[in-house]
Design an enzyme around this catalytic site. Structure first.
Site, short mmCIF file in Angstrom:
data_model
loop_
_atom_site.label_atom_id
_atom_site.label_comp_id
_atom_site.label_asym_id
_atom_site.label_seq_id
_atom_site.Cartn_x
_atom_site.Cartn_y
_atom_site.Cartn_z
N ASN A 140 -5.43 9.61 -3.77
CA ASN A 140 -5.13 9.67 -5.08
C ASN A 140 -5.48 10.99 -5.80
OD1 ASN A 140 -4.95 9.24 -7.83
ND2 ASN A 140 -4.81 7.22 -7.87
N ASP A 141 -4.56 11.96 -6.03
CA ASP A 141 -4.85 13.16 -6.47
C ASP A 141 -5.53 13.27 -7.95
OD1 ASP A 141 -3.12 14.21 -4.64
OD2 ASP A 141 -1.37 13.75 -5.44
N HIS A 169 8.30 2.93 -8.08
CA HIS A 169 8.32 2.85 -6.71
C HIS A 169 7.32 1.85 -5.93
CE1 HIS A 169 8.97 4.86 -2.70
NE2 HIS A 169 7.95 4.32 -2.27
N HIS A 183 4.19 0.08 -4.67
CA HIS A 183 3.08 0.63 -4.14
C HIS A 183 1.69 -0.11 -4.83
CE1 HIS A 183 3.16 2.36 -8.40
NE2 HIS A 183 1.71 2.60 -8.09
N GLN A 232 -2.96 0.36 -5.11
CA GLN A 232 -3.96 1.30 -4.99
C GLN A 232 -4.99 0.49 -4.46
OE1 GLN A 232 -5.27 3.69 -8.41
NE2 GLN A 232 -3.19 2.86 -9.50
P1 H2U Z 1 -0.11 3.47 -10.85
O1 H2U Z 1 1.25 3.22 -10.86
O2 H2U Z 1 -0.71 1.96 -10.71
O3 H2U Z 1 -0.76 4.24 -11.97
O4 H2U Z 1 -0.44 4.40 -9.54
C1 H2U Z 1 0.07 5.44 -9.30
C2 H2U Z 1 -0.99 6.32 -8.61
O5 H2U Z 1 -0.45 7.47 -8.20
C3 H2U Z 1 -1.85 6.83 -10.06
O6 H2U Z 1 -3.20 6.31 -9.77
C4 H2U Z 1 -1.20 8.52 -8.27
C5 H2U Z 1 -1.81 8.45 -9.80
O7 H2U Z 1 -3.17 8.97 -10.14
N1 H2U Z 1 -0.60 9.59 -8.13
C6 H2U Z 1 -1.03 10.81 -7.42
O8 H2U Z 1 -1.90 10.47 -6.73
N2 H2U Z 1 -0.06 11.78 -7.12
C7 H2U Z 1 0.94 12.02 -7.93
O9 H2U Z 1 1.45 13.05 -7.63
C8 H2U Z 1 1.38 11.13 -8.83
C9 H2U Z 1 0.66 9.96 -8.83
#
Ligand code: H2U
Ligand code: ZN
Length: 357
Positions: free
Chosen positions: A80-81, A167, A169, A171
């Site tokens: 996760n970014d 999309h 997904h 976590q």
């Molecule tokens: P949620 O839809 O449950 O919020 O999860 C999407 C996750 O994807 C979110 O935690 C991560 C967000 O921080 N994310 C990235 O790590 N990089 C991105 O470029 C977009 C979203």
């Protein structure tokens, strides 16, 4: 007068105990008759593009960190970014008063895409595709669980549940501590096991399988019930029929039957209000990392599904006022919710009558 004479759970308010959390829920089903003039939710977006190069979860797209996703064809896991947990945070300073306690929090946060297409959800995927998700869950649970105490796999589905991206997904947050829900369930299951010499949720599944009234779907290895103590209107609990501590302990055939029961449950959820059903779901199993050596006999693997919708695609249950300040309350009985889910077809409303996946 006999106070129990004429008691009907669907007519008369009462309290039910949640043995996993050790707390109570107020059940007042007669409230379903009240008129609704409250907030209406936006129904979820149904025409999501299959591929959008600007969507950071899509194959080949750039994420916020600047990293570019591979052209993945099945599942795909990335860090996760914007992680809530990082491996290298320094220790908080020693407390100077018991009312100001802090403790270390270290971990990692990952995102797992279920499929390369943005317009699919789990119930619309094939069994083979869902099975690959199950395998990845088990793999990441084992990998992160080799060092971290708790690996929380969870899916927020739908904007109503805070999901930021259509999309498909989930976590994964792994931590060096047991979060509140984990530590509560560890304690309640341990106490039950000490007293009754059987894992609480194994016994519970056996009882529900006999009683039937709260069963939504079942197969040879799995059972889905609206638990006796459910707080959210259509909350369910997914339970194995045999004693299983962790996702990574599931056998081949159990992984197949898990994919199947998930598809059946989630199709029913979508069919209930003819909408891609929002929820938060997650897996709970025996703690890992330093706990791998400990006895996990009291633990039973399970998944919780917490959907917010109450009456339609646009009317949700709010957990506010009384729930925040006193205790959880529900409007229809778990038996009524289970019956509604049980009576729904298992053919997804978005597919043509003869189309299968
Ligand atoms: P949620 O839809 O449950 O919020 O999860 C999407 C996750 O994807 C979110 O935690 C991560 C967000 O921080 N994310 C990235 O790590 N990089 C991105 O470029 C977009 C979203
Ligand atoms: Zn749990």
């Amino acid at each position: 007068m006999d106070a129990a004479a004429g008691f009907q759970p669907s007519e008369h308010q009462h309290r039910r105990r949640n043995p996993l959390r050790g707390d109570w829920v107020l059940v007042s089903a007669h409230r379903m008759r009240r008129p609704w003039q409250g907030q209406l939710e936006e129904p979820p977006e149904e025409d999501v593009p299959r591929h959008d190069p600007a969507n950071p979860l899509c194959p080949g797209a750039a994420r916020a960190s600047g990293k570019v996703n591979p052209h993945y064809e099945s599942t795909f896991i990335f860090d996760n970014d914007f992680p809530a947990l990082q491996p290298d945070a320094p220790e908080p300073e020693a407390e100077d008063h018991p009312l100001f306690r802090a403790a270390s929090a270290r971990g990692v946060c990952k995102v797992m895409c279920f499929h390369p297409w943005s317009d699919l959800t789990l119930p619309l995927m094939s069994l083979a595709e869902i099975r690959r998700v199950v395998d990845k869950w088990a793999e990441i649970a084992a990998e992160l669980g080799s060092s971290y105490s708790w690996v929380q796999i969870f899916e927020n589905k739908g904007a109503m549940m805070g999901c930021s991206n259509a999309h498909p997904h989930c976590q994964i947050w792994a931590s060096n501590f047991l979060p509140n829900e984990a530590s509560l369930e560890d304690q309640t299951q341990r106490e039950y096991h000490q007293e009754h010499a059987v894992p609480m949720l194994l016994e519970y599944a056996q009882l529900e399988a006999e009683r039937k009234e709260r069963v939504v779907v079942e197969n040879a290895d799995w059972l889905v019930v609206v638990p006796y103590w459910a707080t959210w209107p259509f909350q369910t609990l997914l339970l194995p029929r045999r004693h299983v501590c962790r996702l990574q302990d599931l056998q081949e055939s159990e992984r197949d039957s898990l994919a199947s029961i998930m598809k059946r449950l989630l199709t029913r959820y979508d069919n209930l209000f003819q909408v891609s059903f929002p929820y938060s779901m997650g897996w709970h199993g025996a703690p890992t990392g330093p706990y791998l050596e400990a006895n996990c006999g009291h633990w039973q693997l399970h998944a919780h599904y917490y959907p917010p919708l109450l009456r339609s695609a646009t009317i949700r249950k709010f957990m506010v006022g009384y729930e925040m300040l006193a205790q959880a309350q529900r409007d229809l009985t778990p038996e009524q919710a289970a019956e509604r889910l049980r009576n729904l077809p298992e053919h997804h409303y978005r597919l043509d009558p003869k189309e299968t996946r």
